[in-house]
Structure formats: structure tokens, C-alpha cells
Write a protein that holds these residues in place. Structure first.
Motif, PDB file in Angstrom:
ATOM      1  N   LEU A 449       0.832  -1.208   0.000  1.00 44.83           N
ATOM      2  CA  LEU A 449       0.000   0.000   0.000  1.00 44.83           C
ATOM      3  C   LEU A 449       0.864   1.254   0.000  1.00 44.83           C
ATOM      4  N   ASP A 450       1.950   1.225   0.767  1.00 41.77           N
ATOM      5  CA  ASP A 450       2.864   2.373   0.791  1.00 41.77           C
ATOM      6  C   ASP A 450       3.470   2.607  -0.588  1.00 41.77           C
ATOM      7  N   CYS A 451       3.827   1.517  -1.258  1.00 38.42           N
ATOM      8  CA  CYS A 451       4.388   1.646  -2.609  1.00 38.42           C
ATOM      9  C   CYS A 451       3.361   2.201  -3.584  1.00 38.42           C
ATOM     10  N   LYS A 452       2.128   1.737  -3.477  1.00 42.82           N
ATOM     11  CA  LYS A 452       1.076   2.210  -4.376  1.00 42.82           C
ATOM     12  C   LYS A 452       0.823   3.705  -4.196  1.00 42.82           C
ATOM     13  N   LYS A 453       0.971   4.197  -2.978  1.00 40.54           N
ATOM     14  CA  LYS A 453       0.777   5.625  -2.723  1.00 40.54           C
ATOM     15  C   LYS A 453       1.842   6.473  -3.430  1.00 40.54           C
ATOM     16  N   MET A 454       2.950   5.839  -3.785  1.00 40.68           N
ATOM     17  CA  MET A 454       4.053   6.560  -4.427  1.00 40.68           C
ATOM     18  C   MET A 454       3.917   6.604  -5.943  1.00 40.68           C
ATOM     19  N   LYS A 455       2.787   6.133  -6.446  1.00 44.48           N
ATOM     20  CA  LYS A 455       2.610   6.032  -7.901  1.00 44.48           C
ATOM     21  C   LYS A 455       2.788   7.384  -8.593  1.00 44.48           C
ATOM     22  N   VAL A 456       2.328   8.451  -7.967  1.00 41.22           N
ATOM     23  CA  VAL A 456       2.415   9.783  -8.593  1.00 41.22           C
ATOM     24  C   VAL A 456       3.710  10.508  -8.220  1.00 41.22           C
ATOM     25  N   THR A 457       4.511   9.905  -7.361  1.00 39.69           N
ATOM     26  CA  THR A 457       5.788  10.519  -6.968  1.00 39.69           C
ATOM     27  C   THR A 457       6.790  10.415  -8.115  1.00 39.69           C
ATOM     28  N   PRO A 458       7.469  11.485  -8.455  1.00 43.65           N
ATOM     29  CA  PRO A 458       8.490  11.412  -9.526  1.00 43.65           C
ATOM     30  C   PRO A 458       9.512  10.324  -9.230  1.00 43.65           C
ATOM     31  N   ILE A 460      12.667  10.054  -9.661  1.00 40.76           N
ATOM     32  CA  ILE A 460      13.935  10.443  -9.050  1.00 40.76           C
ATOM     33  C   ILE A 460      13.821  10.527  -7.525  1.00 40.76           C
ATOM     34  N   GLU A 461      12.610  10.817  -7.033  1.00 40.87           N
ATOM     35  CA  GLU A 461      12.401  10.947  -5.587  1.00 40.87           C
ATOM     36  C   GLU A 461      12.203   9.603  -4.898  1.00 40.87           C
ATOM     37  N   LYS A 462      11.841   8.588  -5.655  1.00 42.28           N
ATOM     38  CA  LYS A 462      11.583   7.284  -5.035  1.00 42.28           C
ATOM     39  C   LYS A 462      12.576   6.210  -5.484  1.00 42.28           C
ATOM     40  N   ARG A 463      13.515   6.597  -6.346  1.00 45.06           N
ATOM     41  CA  ARG A 463      14.444   5.611  -6.909  1.00 45.06           C
ATOM     42  C   ARG A 463      15.229   4.884  -5.821  1.00 45.06           C
ATOM     43  N   ASP A 464      15.782   5.616  -4.876  1.00 42.66           N
ATOM     44  CA  ASP A 464      16.591   4.986  -3.837  1.00 42.66           C
ATOM     45  C   ASP A 464      15.764   4.008  -3.006  1.00 42.66           C
ATOM     46  N   ILE A 465      14.541   4.405  -2.695  1.00 39.11           N
ATOM     47  CA  ILE A 465      13.650   3.530  -1.912  1.00 39.11           C
ATOM     48  C   ILE A 465      13.365   2.253  -2.690  1.00 39.11           C
ATOM     49  N   GLN A 485       5.135   0.362 -11.901  1.00 34.96           N
ATOM     50  CA  GLN A 485       5.117   1.817 -11.712  1.00 34.96           C
ATOM     51  C   GLN A 485       6.149   2.513 -12.589  1.00 34.96           C
ATOM     52  N   CYS A 486       7.220   1.807 -12.898  1.00 33.71           N
ATOM     53  CA  CYS A 486       8.321   2.419 -13.655  1.00 33.71           C
ATOM     54  C   CYS A 486       8.239   2.149 -15.151  1.00 33.71           C
ATOM     55  N   GLU A 487       7.122   1.671 -15.625  1.00 32.28           N
ATOM     56  CA  GLU A 487       7.009   1.280 -17.030  1.00 32.28           C
ATOM     57  C   GLU A 487       7.352   2.436 -17.971  1.00 32.28           C
ATOM     58  N   LYS A 488       6.906   3.642 -17.653  1.00 31.82           N
ATOM     59  CA  LYS A 488       7.112   4.789 -18.548  1.00 31.82           C
ATOM     60  C   LYS A 488       8.417   5.541 -18.274  1.00 31.82           C
ATOM     61  N   VAL A 489       9.144   5.103 -17.266  1.00 28.32           N
ATOM     62  CA  VAL A 489      10.425   5.748 -16.942  1.00 28.32           C
ATOM     63  C   VAL A 489      11.469   5.328 -17.974  1.00 28.32           C
ATOM     64  N   SER A 490      12.320   6.236 -18.377  1.00 29.56           N
ATOM     65  CA  SER A 490      13.328   5.926 -19.391  1.00 29.56           C
ATOM     66  C   SER A 490      14.295   4.858 -18.894  1.00 29.56           C
ATOM     67  N   TYR A 491      14.848   4.121 -19.851  1.00 30.45           N
ATOM     68  CA  TYR A 491      15.772   3.044 -19.491  1.00 30.45           C
ATOM     69  C   TYR A 491      16.992   3.583 -18.751  1.00 30.45           C
ATOM     70  N   GLU A 492      17.501   4.716 -19.187  1.00 27.89           N
ATOM     71  CA  GLU A 492      18.690   5.292 -18.566  1.00 27.89           C
ATOM     72  C   GLU A 492      18.460   5.550 -17.078  1.00 27.89           C
ATOM     73  N   GLU A 493      17.262   6.020 -16.737  1.00 25.56           N
ATOM     74  CA  GLU A 493      16.964   6.326 -15.337  1.00 25.56           C
ATOM     75  C   GLU A 493      16.784   5.059 -14.487  1.00 25.56           C
ATOM     76  N   LYS A 494      16.192   4.024 -15.057  1.00 25.17           N
ATOM     77  CA  LYS A 494      15.857   2.840 -14.259  1.00 25.17           C
ATOM     78  C   LYS A 494      16.786   1.656 -14.534  1.00 25.17           C
ATOM     79  N   GLN A 495      17.886   1.890 -15.211  1.00 23.68           N
ATOM     80  CA  GLN A 495      18.792   0.813 -15.609  1.00 23.68           C
ATOM     81  C   GLN A 495      19.239  -0.033 -14.416  1.00 23.68           C
ATOM     82  N   LEU A 496      19.677   0.609 -13.361  1.00 22.48           N
ATOM     83  CA  LEU A 496      20.143  -0.133 -12.184  1.00 22.48           C
ATOM     84  C   LEU A 496      18.994  -0.904 -11.546  1.00 22.48           C
ATOM     85  N   LEU A 497      17.829  -0.278 -11.489  1.00 19.49           N
ATOM     86  CA  LEU A 497      16.663  -0.935 -10.891  1.00 19.49           C
ATOM     87  C   LEU A 497      16.314  -2.213 -11.648  1.00 19.49           C
TER      88      LEU A 497
END
Length: 690
Positions: A449-458, A460-465, A485-497
Motif C-alpha cells: 500500500l505504501d508503494c502504491k501511494k508513491m505512484k504519482v511521486t516522480p 527520481i524521488e523514489k528511486r533509492d527507496i 510503476q516504472c514502465e514509462k520511466v526511461s531506461y537510462e533512469e531505471k537501468q540499475l533498478l
């Protein structure tokens, strides 16, 4: 008017049950696979406690002969829906005998032919009277015994214990016996070529697992945890399994996932899986659900549709408890969470409460299970278990209402069951907030539920979490949620994830990556291709299709590496491979005709509908003007499986927009069977050009 007729019919049968008690029946029947008929000699024993003008037995389009009551031939009426008896019986015990013959229009299905022949029944609701003269009303319970005559090369399965098997020329006569009464809709038989594995439960009950010979290598993953589930439910319910034996039989082209016939569950062959298929879909939930029905539905049966949740809600809830035993708490709470979301959405438009004969399946099954979960939370486990145990013991072999169950709670606790009834059973709504409050006691659900609440969070602000969660040992759906949640995030940003997600080696998390990567970044190519090695037929299908489409230069290599894949029983991987092989330029040109012929062959009626539909869809995707597919597509119109016949109608409506296809089908009409001709002619008329 039809409602008045229905009321009169129900009222009439209710009057009959007050005066007449059918106690047992012996049916000596023979199945003829050639003309798809059933014939036999039937003996009913009934007790008459009060004078009555007419006694009725349901019989759909059945022919009768040699009818006798107490060994005296008597007059009777046959209106093709019921046989009506009005003379020859007396107060006390009576014996009714007759011969009958019928070609069932439903409830008994003949699938395949020759060595592949299977015959099975599906009486859910009130359909058994299509093949065996019986009682559509579930409130009439009696002891059923069948002697079934059929070719000796086939296995014959029915309710109860097999007491004897004798040979008669080229046939065996299988003698099945029950000791306790049940409703007619639970009568069953299944015929086919099966192998059998046997286990013993902790309580000493014989558990029989049937499977087709060609599937025998899949028997362990198919029936995995069966004994665990059986032992758990006996202990959890607190009442021993009520029948002598328990059999489970997978059959081809079954209408539903499973059916809880007394002592003998039938289920869809789609759940026959190997160890890889088990990771994608398995029989565990259906297994537990149908077994729970042996208590909730078969032993105690709802009086009417209004109380149907007493069967489906209980079976759904106890199946969840059994899965909790097998897969753990997190799994249990996640499934409840998923259904809470469904119920929340449905409550916006669904105005029927659980206590309604018009309630949806979602309401009967999932809301019913939720009601029991909440009730257990509010009563406490010990009180809940005691109430359920008393409920079963007090109403065994009887028909029940919701009031009967709630009264058992009132007897042992001051709990306000009336208020509970009004909120959860009579109210069409679903208190989602309260449901979430209960689920949040589970740490995994709270984190989800906590993760779902972060759906609208940019991002870059939730990447570390998210990265910290991905390397933790939290339950996999939380990691799935992060990937989606990260489907639309660019590959460069989410590569490590993504690399961290792949490193989890969790099949479902890796599958989420496959689902959310419609375009593969070149830098991610090798990692994405590694998903082809996952033990998941679903993941393999997604990745093979995506990779083939994006990298033409790699097509031949990946096709060479996947040419032996088959997949599920619907041959999802083999059919996909054939489709891609046909669509790959200059790939094994000498075999292209063979690949096409194999794909076309899968459209034939000798295969299960899931295979046929899959093959037809792929062939029409390759070439929507391929007329070789059309005769088999027309054949789908007469399938007893409404899903498959609907697929055929929908496809043909599109195909008939093409004048060449219309001309072809019009010329095909005289070559079709009478039934095919009738339905296609109607479809041609409906779609005629204006």
C-alpha cells in the motif's frame, strides 16, 4: 407469466417433498458412444407419508418403457420435461422401476473419438435430468448407485466406491456404490483412457489421482500438495471428510475450472501441467476449492440460489486457507487484497447483495469469502471454528439457509450476527476501508500500500527507496508493483533498478520486466534475452514474440533455439513458433509447407478448443483471407463450449465483410452438417450486405 409458472413448479415440488421421500436409486446404464445415447434400467425406492395426487421425476426428452410401481405396470405421463406418476403407490415404502433411453442435449458430453474418446457429465444447477431421470431441485437428496456398462479398454468413474467390476463380452460393468444421500446435480460419470495414482490421507481415506497416459509425467506437478490440502481441510474444518473415497479426474474441454461432484471432482485439463507450467498456473486453488465443496455444497447444500454463497463463499474461503497452509501468510493476504480491489470496483454498479439469487459470481465467491474472513477476525478463530463445526454436524446431508449458519454463531457467542448480516449479507456494498484496515496487519500488504501511494511521486524521488526494496527479501508482488510503476520511466533512469530486479531471479518479477518492455533498449538486449531461459511458459511467449519483432537479424537464431518448445496444453509456444517461422524470410524454406500444415491441422476438431482457437487466431493473423481455416471456424459454431462458439461467431462476422469469403462460405453450406448449416445460414443472413 413465466415467473408464475416457476413459482407453481417450485411450490409443487415443495409439496411433493413433504409427502414423498425418495431414499435411494440403482441405475443400471449403458453408454453408446456411436449414437451418443444412454439407456438403462432404474429402480427407485421412495416412502410416501401422506396421500398425494401426482409424483414427479425430472426427465428431459427421455423415453420410458416398462414402468412399474411395486411390480405392477401402471399408467403415467411424460411431458418431455418430467415423468408424472399418479397411480400404483401406497403409504409406506414403494418401489418404482422403469427402462429409459435418451440422447442428452446437454449435461453429458462426448469428446473426441477412438482411443481419444472421453465422455463426462456436468450437472451443476439442474442438468443431470438430461441423462438420468432424477430431481432438479437440490432439496431432494437420496443415495445414488450406478452400474455402468462400457468398453473394457476404458476407465469408468462415478460417485462412491467401486465395489466390483465384471466383464460382459467386450464390456466391463462397473459397480459404484454410495452410502450417504446427495442432491442429483452431484451425480457424475467420466469415461476415458486414464492412469491412476493412489495416496492415503492422514485419516486413512483413499485419494485417487487420474491422468491421461500421455500426461503421466505431469502427475506430480498437477496434483502437487493434494494430500497436504486434504489433511489440512479435515483438521481445519474439524469434521472428517464425509465420503468413502475421493477421486479427481482431468477431462478435455471441460466447461469450467472444476466441479465438485460428490466424492469425484472433474477439472479442466488446462490444469494438467509440468513443473515449468506449475509456476504460471496450477491446480492448487481449484483443487482446494472443489475439495472444500465436499463439505460445503455436497454434505450440506443451500436450499436455494439466495443462499448460494453458503457453497461458493465457503469453498473460496477454505481454498484460501489451504493455500495459506501451502504458500504462506503473505500469499493469503495478497489474494484477499486483490479481490478487495475487485469488490470495491464492482460495488459501484453491482446492486445485488450476497443474499440474492441474482448476485454475481464475484459476489457469491469472493465477497462470500471476505464475509467469512471478517467474521473469523471478529469472532476469533476458536469461536469461528466451533460454529462452523457445529453447523456441519447439525446439518449434515440436509439443505441449509444463511439463518441456519448464523444461528449456530448465536448459540455460542453474544456476537451481534443480525447487524453483521445486514451490513455484509443484505447490503450490496463493500466496506473497502474496513477491509484494508484488516489486511494492513500484514506487513507485506502495508508495504504494498505504501508503494502504491508513491505512484504519482516522480521517479527520481523514489528511486533509492525502490532500489533498496528490490534487493530486500520482501514479498515479490511489491517488487512487481515497482516494475509496473516504472514502465514509462526511461531506461537510462531505471537501468540499475532493472538489473537489480533481474538479479532477484524471481519468475514473477522478471515476468513483469517482460510485460513492461515493449521496446527493448539495445543496451538491455542481452539481459532481456536471458528471460527466454526462465522457467515460465508465459515469460517465454512474451519475450520470444517481442525479441523476434524487434531484431530481424536475430530471428533465425532464436527460432533455432526455441524450435522444440511446446508450452501449455494449448501449445502456446509451439503455435507461436510456427507462426514466427512462417513469418521469417528465408527461414527453413523447405519446411514452410509442413509448418503451415501443422498449424492448420491444430484447427481440427480432434484437438481441444484452446488449441484450435489459438491456431485459428494465428493463421488469420498471418493472412485474414486464408480460406483453409474457414471450415474449422464454421465447425466452432456448434461447440458446446460457449466461449469457443462465441469466438467463431465473432470471427466469422468480420470475415463475412469480405465478398470472396462470403461467396466461399455460401458454397460451403451444402457440404456442412445439418447443425453447422443451420447456424452458418443464420449468420449469413444476419450479416447480408445492404
Amino acid at each position: 407469466m413465466r415467473y408464475l409458472i416457476l413459482f407453481i413448479s417450485v411450490f409443487s415440488f415443495a409439496q411433493q417433498t413433504k409427502s414423498v421421500d425418495f431414499t435411494s436409486v440403482l441405475g443400471k446404464i449403458e453408454i453408446n458412444a456411436l449414437d451418443k445415447s444412454v439407456s438403462g434400467e432404474v429402480t427407485y425406492i421412495f416412502k410416501l407419508s401422506n396421500p398425494i395426487d401426482t409424483i414427479k421425476i425430472d426427465a428431459q426428452n427421455i423415453d420410458f418403457s416398462n414402468l412399474k410401481i411395486n411390480n405392477v405396470e401402471v399408467k403415467y405421463s411424460n411431458n418431455r420435461k418430467q415423468i408424472l406418476l399418479y397411480e400404483g403407490y401406497k403409504l409406506g415404502v414403494n418401489q418404482l422401476t422403469f427402462n429409459y433411453w435418451v440422447q442428452p442435449k446437454q449435461a453429458m458430453y462426448f469428446v473426441g473419438k477412438g482411443e481419444q474418446l472421453q465422455i463426462w457429465t456436468q450437472g451443476q444447477g439442474k442438468y443431470t435430468s438430461n441423462w438420468f431421470p432424477s430431481f432438479d431441485d437440490p432439496n431432494e437428496k437420496l443415495i445414488f448407485n450406478l452400474d455402468i456398462k462400457f468398453n473394457y479398454r476404458f476407465q469408468v468413474i462415478s460417485n462412491g466406491r467401486l465395489e466390483n467390476k465384471t466383464i460382459s463380452q467386450d464390456n466391463f460393468i462397473w459397480n459404484y456404490r454410495m452410502k450417504k444421500p446427495m442432491s442429483s446435480y452431484l451425480l457424475m460419470l467420466a469415461i476415458g483412457k486414464f492412469e491412476i495414482k493412489q495416496e492415503k490421507s492422514q485419516s486413512g481415506k483413499s485419494l485417487f489421482y487420474y491422468i491421461e497416459k500421455e500426461d503421466y509425467s505431469k502427475i506430480e506437478p498437477t496434483y502437487r500438495y493434494s494430500k497436504t490440502i486434504f489433511d489440512f481441510l479435515e483438521n481445519e474444518i474439524g469434521v472428517k471428510y464425509p465420503w468413502e473415497v475421493y477421486k479427481q479426474v482431468p477431462v478435455r474441454d471441460f466447461l469450467y475450472a472444476g466441479m465438485e461432484n460428490t466424492s469425484a471432482t472433474l477439472f479442466s485439463r488446462d490444469f494438467v501441467v509440468d513443473s515449468v507450467g506449475f509456476n504460471d498456473k496450477n491446480y492448487v486453488n481449484v483443487n482446494a476449492h472443489e475439495l472444500a465443496h465436499q463439505w460445503f455444497g455436497d454434505l450440506i447444500t443451500a436450499q436455494s440460489g439466495k443462499h448460494h454463497w453458503l457453497q461458493e463463499g465457503f469453498a473460496t474461503y477454505y481454498a484460501l486457507l489451504a493455500e495459506r497452509e501451502v504458500f504462506g501468510d503473505d500469499y493469503f493476504y495478497k489474494k484477499l487484497f486483490d479481490t478487495a480491489l475487485q469488490l470495491k470496483s464492482a460495488s459501484k454498479t453491482d446492486t445485488n447483495p450476497i443474499l440474492s439469487d441474482k448476485a454475481s459470481s464475484l459476489t457469491y465467491y469472493q465477497k462470500g469469502a471476505w464475509v467469512l474472513f471478517i467474521l473469523r477476525e471478529e469472532l476469533g478463530s476458536k469461536v469461528f471454528q466451533k460454529a462452523v463445526k457445529n453447523y456441519i454436524n447439525n446439518y449434515s446431508f440436509k439443505n441449509v439457509s444463511t439463518e441456519d449458519f448464523l444461528n449456530e454463531i448465536k448459540k455460542i457467542t453474544p456476537f451481534d450476527s443480525d447487524t453483521f448480516n445486514k451490513k455484509w449479507l443484505e447490503n450490496p456494498g463493500f466496506d473497502y476501508d474496513y477491509a484494508i484496515q484488516l489486511l494492513s496487519k500484514n506487513k507485506s500488504i502495508q508495504l504494498l500500500l505504501d508503494c502504491k501511494k508513491m505512484k504519482v511521486t516522480p521517479f527520481i524521488e523514489k528511486r533509492d527507496i525502490f532500489e533498496k526494496i528490490m534487493v530486500s527479501d520482501v514479498y515479490f508482488p511489491i517488487k512487481e508493483e515497482i516494475i509496473y510503476q516504472c514502465e514509462k520511466v526511461s531506461y537510462e533512469e531505471k537501468q540499475l533498478l532493472l538489473k537489480l530486479a533481474l538479479a532477484t531471479n524471481d519468475i514473477k518479477v522478471r515476468q513483469a520486466i517482460a510485460n513492461t518492455t515493449p521496446k527493448i533498449p539495445l543496451e538491455f538486449k542481452s539481459e532481456f534475452e536471458s528471460l527466454l531461459n526462465d522457467n515460465s511458459y508465459i515469460t517465454k511467449e512474451i519475450v520470444l514474440s517481442t525479441f523476434w519483432a524487434q531484431f530481424p537479424e536475430e530471428q533465425k537464431r532464436i527460432l533455432d533455439n526455441s524450435k522444440e518448445w511446446i508450452g501449455f496444453n494449448d501449445k502456446n509456444l509451439r503455435i507461436l513458433w510456427l507462426t514466427l517461422a512462417l513469418g521469417t524470410k528465408e527461414y527453413q524454406m523447405a519446411d514452410k509447407v509442413n509448418y503451415y500444415d501443422e498449424l492448420l491441422n491444430y484447427c481440427n476438431p480432434e484437438f481441444e478448443t484452446s488449441i484450435r482457437q489459438n491456431a485459428m487466431e494465428n493463421l488469420l493473423f498471418i493472412n485474414d483471407k486464408d480460406q483453409n481455416v474457414l471450415p474449422n471456424l464454421v465447425n466452432s459454431l456448434i461447440s458446446y463450449k460457449w466461449q469457443f462458439s462465441k469466438f467463431g461467431k465473432d470471427k466469422l462476422r468480420l470475415i463475412l465483410k469480405n465478398s470472396n469469403n462470403r461467396n466461399y462460405l455460401e458454397k460451403l453450406l451444402p457440404k456442412l452438417s445439418k447443425e453447422e448449416n443451420l447456424i452458418l445460414a443464420k449468420l449469413l443472413a444476419e450479416t447480408a450486405f445492404k
